[in-house]
Structures are given as C-alpha cells and as structure tokens.
Design a protein around this motif. Structure first.
Motif, mmCIF file in Angstrom:
data_model
loop_
_atom_site.group_PDB
_atom_site.id
_atom_site.type_symbol
_atom_site.label_atom_id
_atom_site.label_comp_id
_atom_site.label_asym_id
_atom_site.label_seq_id
_atom_site.Cartn_x
_atom_site.Cartn_y
_atom_site.Cartn_z
ATOM 1 N N THR A 98 0.834 -1.200 0.000
ATOM 2 C CA THR A 98 0.000 0.000 0.000
ATOM 3 C C THR A 98 0.871 1.253 0.000
ATOM 4 N N PHE A 99 0.451 2.249 -0.795
ATOM 5 C CA PHE A 99 1.194 3.504 -0.935
ATOM 6 C C PHE A 99 0.218 4.676 -0.869
ATOM 7 N N LEU A 100 0.717 5.799 -0.391
ATOM 8 C CA LEU A 100 -0.031 7.054 -0.415
ATOM 9 C C LEU A 100 0.528 7.905 -1.547
ATOM 10 N N ALA A 101 -0.314 8.201 -2.519
ATOM 11 C CA ALA A 101 0.103 9.006 -3.675
ATOM 12 C C ALA A 101 -0.536 10.385 -3.573
ATOM 13 N N VAL A 102 0.242 11.412 -3.926
ATOM 14 C CA VAL A 102 -0.239 12.797 -3.879
ATOM 15 C C VAL A 102 0.013 13.428 -5.249
ATOM 16 N N THR A 103 -0.957 14.195 -5.729
ATOM 17 C CA THR A 103 -0.805 14.861 -7.018
ATOM 18 C C THR A 103 -0.497 16.343 -6.823
ATOM 19 N N ASP A 104 -0.197 17.037 -7.915
ATOM 20 C CA ASP A 104 0.157 18.454 -7.825
ATOM 21 C C ASP A 104 -1.046 19.336 -7.476
ATOM 22 N N THR A 105 -2.243 18.767 -7.444
ATOM 23 C CA THR A 105 -3.418 19.521 -6.993
ATOM 24 C C THR A 105 -3.651 19.361 -5.491
ATOM 25 N N GLY A 106 -2.836 18.516 -4.841
ATOM 26 C CA GLY A 106 -3.008 18.236 -3.427
ATOM 27 C C GLY A 106 -3.923 17.058 -3.142
ATOM 28 N N LYS A 107 -4.505 16.476 -4.191
ATOM 29 C CA LYS A 107 -5.397 15.338 -4.027
ATOM 30 C C LYS A 107 -4.593 14.114 -3.605
ATOM 31 N N ARG A 108 -5.136 13.348 -2.633
ATOM 32 C CA ARG A 108 -4.437 12.175 -2.117
ATOM 33 C C ARG A 108 -5.204 10.897 -2.489
ATOM 34 N N TYR A 109 -4.418 9.856 -2.782
ATOM 35 C CA TYR A 109 -4.983 8.579 -3.190
ATOM 36 C C TYR A 109 -4.246 7.433 -2.491
ATOM 37 N N ILE A 110 -4.942 6.311 -2.360
ATOM 38 C CA ILE A 110 -4.316 5.069 -1.897
ATOM 39 C C ILE A 110 -4.082 4.184 -3.119
ATOM 40 N N LEU A 111 -2.825 3.828 -3.351
ATOM 41 C CA LEU A 111 -2.437 2.919 -4.427
ATOM 42 C C LEU A 111 -2.069 1.581 -3.795
ATOM 43 N N GLN A 112 -2.605 0.494 -4.341
ATOM 44 C CA GLN A 112 -2.297 -0.827 -3.806
ATOM 45 C C GLN A 112 -1.913 -1.804 -4.902
ATOM 46 N N ARG A 113 -0.880 -2.590 -4.608
ATOM 47 C CA ARG A 113 -0.549 -3.742 -5.428
ATOM 48 C C ARG A 113 -1.118 -4.971 -4.734
ATOM 49 N N LEU A 114 -2.012 -5.674 -5.411
ATOM 50 C CA LEU A 114 -2.698 -6.807 -4.797
ATOM 51 C C LEU A 114 -1.820 -8.049 -4.799
ATOM 52 N N SER A 115 -1.967 -8.827 -3.739
ATOM 53 C CA SER A 115 -1.138 -10.021 -3.575
ATOM 54 C C SER A 115 -1.658 -11.177 -4.414
ATOM 55 N N ARG A 116 -0.867 -11.598 -5.390
ATOM 56 C CA ARG A 116 -1.240 -12.767 -6.191
ATOM 57 C C ARG A 116 -1.052 -14.061 -5.410
ATOM 58 N N ALA A 117 -0.221 -14.010 -4.367
ATOM 59 C CA ALA A 117 -0.028 -15.203 -3.539
ATOM 60 C C ALA A 117 -1.253 -15.477 -2.675
ATOM 61 N N ALA A 118 -1.864 -14.410 -2.161
ATOM 62 C CA ALA A 118 -3.031 -14.577 -1.285
ATOM 63 C C ALA A 118 -4.321 -14.771 -2.061
ATOM 64 N N PHE A 119 -4.418 -14.130 -3.235
ATOM 65 C CA PHE A 119 -5.669 -14.144 -3.992
ATOM 66 C C PHE A 119 -5.404 -14.670 -5.407
ATOM 67 N N HIS A 120 -6.094 -15.739 -5.754
ATOM 68 C CA HIS A 120 -5.839 -16.413 -7.024
ATOM 69 C C HIS A 120 -6.790 -15.975 -8.132
#
Length: 353
Positions: free
Chosen positions: A28-50
């Motif tokens: 999980t990552f916190l991404a911020v844009t030049d407008t100040g907007k914040r987002y949560i970026l996630q890479r999903l686990s292929r090991a846990a979820f098939h």
C-alpha cells in the motif's frame, strides 16, 4: 509507480508516492498529485488471492452499492477507474494495481484506545451489514473458497495430523485432542447454512478494528475498508471474528495463557453496537452469534495448529513456536467462552425484540 498511476484517472499529476499503513498482504502507498489530491495505491497479492479479477468485481460492485446508499461520501470506499474505465490495471510484470480516494479527516487504529473505539467498530460493521442487506450476495465470487467452512478446515487438519510433516505431532497431542473433542459442534454453523436455516449475506470476513476508519474529530464510525475478503457468508462469521480478536484480554500470540480470557464487558460493548446497527436480524441469526464467536475462535486455533504441523508455510512467524502460541491463545479463549456461555447467551437475548 508513476507509470502505474498514469493509467488511472487522477486529479492532477502524481508528485509523490510513499509506503503507507501496516497491512501484511497487499503493498500500500499514499500518492499525492500536484493539486493536493491524495490517493491510496495498492498492489494486490497474487499469492493470497488467485482470482483478482473476481475479487475486484466484488469490490467494485459492493463499493458502488454502498456509495449509492450512504449520505457521507466518506462512508464508503471509492475506486478510481483506469483510463479505459476498469477498476484495476495489470502492469508489464503481471502485477495487479488499484487506486482508491484517500478517506480524508479519518483515522485507523490498530488497537482500541477506549471501549468506545471498539463500540464504534461494531457500529461500522453492523452498518456495513445493514446497507448491504438487499445486495444479491450470491452474485459475489468466493475470493477464498471455503474460507469459513469449518468442516473443510477440519479435513485439512486431519491430513496434517496424519502426515506430521514437520515431526511435531507428539508435542501437541493435548491441543489435537481438544480440537477433536469439539469437531462435531464446530460444524454447526456450516450445517445451518447448508440447510437454509441461516440466511446468506454479504460478509466482510476480516472484522478487525484496523479495518474500520473513524472520523478524526468525532471518533465515530465512518466506513469499513479492506474489502478483499467480502464474500457470501453468515452474520455470525463477522460478529464472531470481531469477538475473537477484539474481546480478548491479551494479544493473539500471548505466551502467558493466564492473561488470556474473553472479556464479557467488551463482548457486551460490541453486541450493543453491532446488533442495533445491523437491524432486521432474524431470531435464528441472533441465536447464532455466541456460536459464531466460539466457532471463529476455534477455527482460527485449528488453522494455526494445522500450519504448525505442516511446518509454518502459511502464516508469517517470528519464532519457532509462534503458530503454536497463537493456537493456544485461541483454545484458551474457547475454553473461557464455554465457561461464560450462559452470560454470553443472555447478553444477545437482551437485544431480541
């Protein structure tokens, strides 16, 4: 990260992306844009979820349903679509990614700081059940098949006992005996589900406090997060797992079992928040809630011991007997619940109309 973020319909250009939170499955990552907007970026686990496309189909359907019925935009997660309108993307290395709006002015606790925090988590999960009451649960895929099918968990346990792959069976015979003595009762919820005596609902299946966002000012429940295990299930699963984890007086891996018991005060606190927030539970569902607490606790003890017998390949451990310690805390909680069964039942019945 920038290449991945460029695939989503963000408000502005990404200027930062940093690790965020304490999750153990997805990155999980916190991404911020030049407008100040914040987002949560996630890479999903292929090991846990098939079946990640199926998982994301669940998440998209549930979040859209909740958003349409929630007055506060912060009371539901909001997926950000990709440039081609999908709920997730896949990069050149085969990894799956998704983006959520960041829930502003909120906080997420790892453990309750006051009983009120535990109460608010109960309200959040109860509201989650209530708002999804009319959602067609049968349309959701099982992201982890047989997740709370306790008889199937016992099937795997028997295989682990027979194989004794790690040569540990002789040291855990009391725990094995404890679990075998309760095998018949442990299958009750599954039999009630298969017999249609308990309605199948949309369930979260990981109802810990750290999967609830609270308002940073009022500390009131805002929304439920981490929807990867949302599947068809029983209300007793979600209630029971909350009690297993949140009403225990000691950590899940406590070595001193004299410190481990189920707090009736915390049990009552959670029931007081969860049951009214759910609304409309059937008499059979209400009666199943104490059994849900007992079954989910026993099932987790079963899973911890199965992994220990197999050589600790599923759960992350930090010491050689970590899974055994986890198992023993769960079995101690089960024993304590059995001693407190009458007051547990009385508390639930006090909420019957």
């Amino acid at each position: 990260m920038e290449q991945v973020l460029d695939l989503f319909r963000l408000n502005g250009r990404p200027v930062s992306c940093d690790p965020y939170g304490e999750g153990h499955i997805n990155l999980t990552f916190l991404a911020v844009t030049d407008t100040g907007k914040r987002y949560i970026l996630q890479r999903l686990s292929r090991a846990a979820f098939h079946d990640i496309p199926g998982l994301m189909g669940n998440v998209a359907a549930v979040t859209e349903f909740l958003a349409a019925r929630s007055p506060d935009p912060r009371s539901s997660l909001h997926l950000i679509p990709t440039l081609d309108g999908r709920s997730f993307c896949r990069d050149s290395e085969g990894e799956f990614w998704r983006v959520y709006d960041f829930v502003e002015d909120s906080l997420c606790l790892q453990t309750p700081e006051t009983p009120e925090d535990f109460y608010q988590s109960a309200v959040a999960f109860g509201q989650f059940q209530c708002r999804l009451r009319d959602f067609p649960a049968e349309t959701l895929c099982e992201t982890i098949p047989n997740f709370h099918n306790t008889p199937d968990r016992y099937r795997k346990f028997h295989l682990a006992v027979d194989a004794d792959a790690a040569g540990r069976l002789s040291s855990v015979l009391p725990e094995v005996r404890f679990l075998l003595e309760r095998e018949e009762k442990a299958g009750t919820l599954q039999r009630l589900r298969e017999g249609g005596e308990l309605p199948v609902r949309v369930t979260h299946n990981d109802t810990k406090l750290n999967n609830v966002m609270l308002d940073a000012v009022t500390r009131k429940a805002l929304c439920v997060i981490d929807l990867d295990t949302v599947m068809p299930g029983l209300v007793a699963y979600d209630f029971g797992d909350s009690i297993r984890f949140g009403a225990s007086t000691a950590p899940e891996d406590e070595k001193d079992l004299s410190r481990v018991e189920m707090s009736l005060d915390l049990y009552e606190t959670y029931a007081r928040g969860f049951i009214p927030a759910c609304g409309g539970l059937t008499a059979a569902e209400l009666e199943s809630l104490p059994l849900g607490a007992w079954t989910m606790t026993l099932e987790n003890g079963l899973r911890f011991l199965t992994d220990y017998l197999e050589g600790d390949h599923y759960y992350h451990i930090t010491r050689p007997e970590h899974n055994l310690d986890r198992c023993r805390t769960q079995l101690k909680l089960v024993s304590d619940m059995e001693q407190k069964w009458d007051p547990m039942t009385a508390i639930i019945r006090s909420f019957q109309p």
